[in-house]
Design a protein around this motif. Structure first.
Motif, mmCIF file in Angstrom:
data_model
loop_
_atom_site.group_PDB
_atom_site.id
_atom_site.type_symbol
_atom_site.label_atom_id
_atom_site.label_comp_id
_atom_site.label_asym_id
_atom_site.label_seq_id
_atom_site.Cartn_x
_atom_site.Cartn_y
_atom_site.Cartn_z
ATOM 1 N N ASN A 29 0.730 -1.547 -0.249
ATOM 2 C CA ASN A 29 0.362 -0.359 0.063
ATOM 3 C C ASN A 29 0.658 1.496 0.003
ATOM 4 O OD1 ASN A 29 -1.574 2.175 0.458
ATOM 5 N ND2 ASN A 29 -3.505 0.718 1.747
ATOM 6 N N PRO A 30 0.677 1.805 -1.446
ATOM 7 C CA PRO A 30 1.336 3.343 -1.332
ATOM 8 C C PRO A 30 1.307 4.552 0.036
ATOM 9 C CG PRO A 30 0.496 3.026 -2.734
ATOM 10 C CD PRO A 30 0.404 1.925 -2.511
ATOM 11 N N ARG A 58 -6.211 4.225 13.070
ATOM 12 C CA ARG A 58 -7.349 5.606 13.578
ATOM 13 C C ARG A 58 -7.667 6.116 11.824
ATOM 14 N NH1 ARG A 58 -11.033 8.359 12.432
ATOM 15 N NH2 ARG A 58 -10.824 10.034 12.656
ATOM 16 N N PHE A 59 -6.432 6.169 10.606
ATOM 17 C CA PHE A 59 -6.572 6.974 9.872
ATOM 18 C C PHE A 59 -6.256 5.603 8.430
ATOM 19 C CE2 PHE A 59 -5.006 9.789 12.358
ATOM 20 C CZ PHE A 59 -6.459 10.910 12.996
ATOM 21 N N PRO A 60 -7.029 4.622 8.448
ATOM 22 C CA PRO A 60 -6.383 3.311 7.370
ATOM 23 C C PRO A 60 -6.566 4.036 6.001
ATOM 24 C CG PRO A 60 -8.814 3.150 8.115
ATOM 25 C CD PRO A 60 -8.456 4.534 9.031
ATOM 26 N N THR A 61 -7.212 4.518 5.603
ATOM 27 C CA THR A 61 -6.619 4.930 4.217
ATOM 28 C C THR A 61 -6.889 6.440 4.112
ATOM 29 O OG1 THR A 61 -9.449 5.799 4.063
ATOM 30 C CG2 THR A 61 -9.072 3.065 3.429
ATOM 31 N N GLY A 102 -7.829 9.824 -4.983
ATOM 32 C CA GLY A 102 -7.849 9.311 -3.415
ATOM 33 C C GLY A 102 -6.565 8.044 -3.672
ATOM 34 N N GLU A 103 -5.782 8.069 -5.175
ATOM 35 C CA GLU A 103 -4.775 7.135 -5.319
ATOM 36 C C GLU A 103 -3.444 7.932 -4.959
ATOM 37 O OE1 GLU A 103 -5.205 3.456 -5.694
ATOM 38 O OE2 GLU A 103 -7.657 4.009 -5.105
#
Length: 348
Positions: A29-30, A58-61, A102-103
């Protein structure tokens, strides 16, 4: 002269067999890889691991982080220091969410334009996450490459960095991420600044400094500028309700973090003027500490108010509040203020 293929094979084989287990090495995951690289700047691996786990929990994405308030982001960074890293990363993530769906962009040029992304971060994330042929040059790589080539160029110079990047380029045309991590791992575990473990080095046969006996003299680095020392006075003011006065910083350094009122000790203290009252403080500091930044050191003396104050009799500026000790988790404190808080807890 290095035998490129043999050197790289020896190094990568050693790395694959001996690398330390780190959570960011277990993902492609970059976003996570990028986060780890930002956290690892100026901070040891053993310190980063817990922060990394808590942060991605807390901030998985990218979405969750892009929508978070800066105060909460800083709260999860609290204790890591160098808070501009967190702010820049947060800004960059919001840009990624808004501009790149979002990428994390896999184009090195686009990625390099994001807030806080310098040449090292660009090369590290692009090579590890996307196998882009970019060479990472950090302190470990400077040391390893200087010694391998018995190279006495000053590593403080930008020209030396560019030269090293160019010289390492042939090695990252394939397995770029693995090679870059192997070089950094070798510097961290074997080719250390002092007392290098040359007898255990997987590329000892390729090392000119080992052959010439100059390992301990390399790399060459110009003398650091002497740090400026600033004397700071911190004032502990407790009110009759049992709460302590704190204020949010507005200066560039540690901006938006909370602190007990602190002023540079110039002989013209401003705390009473700021509160529009006249509070008497003990003449001797009750606690002293130093806090190191990259270019300056704070020498901090902490003074207690002699009496508790009636909160109705002081006028607080908009960036000041009264804080109960048990509510400390609601506020982002830099390390120096956390130490003062612990002193108060211990002595209250």
């Amino acid at each position: 002269m290095l035998n490129k293929s043999q050197f790289k094979n020896n190094l990568v084989t050693w790395f694959e067999e001996n690398q330390r287990q780190m959570p960011w090495r277990e993902t492609t995951n970059p976003y996570y890889i990028w986060l780890s690289e930002v956290m690892l700047q100026q901070t040891q691996v053993k310190t980063v691991i817990d922060y990394y786990h808590k942060f991605i929990s807390r901030f998985p994405t990218i979405y969750e982080l892009s929508k978070a308030h800066e105060d909460e982001v800083l709260k999860y960074w609290e204790g890591l220091g160098y808070y501009s890293r967190a702010r820049n990363f947060h800004t960059a993530i919001k840009d990624v969410y808004e501009s790149y769906n979002g990428e994390v962009p896999d184009d090195p040029q686009l990625f390099g334009k994001l807030k806080g992304v310098g040449p090292y971060t660009q090369a590290a994330v692009m090579s590890i996450a996307f196998n882009k042929p970019l060479a990472t040059v950090d302190g470990n790589v400077f040391r390893v490459w200087s010694r391998l080539n018995n190279d006495d160029r000053d590593i403080k110079l930008q020209s030396t960095r560019k030269a090293f990047e160019n010289e390492l380029a042939p090695y990252v045309q394939e397995k770029a991420g693995t090679f870059n991590q192997a070089m950094m791992e070798l510097g961290a575990l074997i080719c250390t600044p002092k007392n290098a473990l040359c007898l255990f080095c997987p590329v000892q046969a390729h090392c000119e400094a080992f052959e010439q006996g100059t390992v301990e003299q390399l790399p060459v680095k110009t003398t650091q500028v002497k740090k400026k020392h600033i004397k700071q006075n911190v004032y502990i003011i407790k009110n009759t309700d049992g709460a302590y006065l704190i204020e949010k910083r507005t200066q560039r350094l540690l901006n938006n973090m909370w602190e007990f009122p602190m002023f540079e000790a110039t002989g013209d203290e401003s705390v009473n003027a700021q509160l529009s009252t006249n509070i008497q403080f003990q003449h001797k500091p009750v606690y002293s500490l130093k806090h190191q930044f990259t270019h300056i050191t704070w020498d901090i003396n902490v003074y207690l108010a002699k009496t508790q104050v009636n909160p109705q009799e002081v006028t607080l500026s908009e960036n000041m509040v009264w804080m109960k000790l048990e509510d400390r988790e609601n506020y982002n404190f830099p390390v120096s203020m956390s130490k003062i808080y612990k002193f108060l807890i211990t002595n209250s």
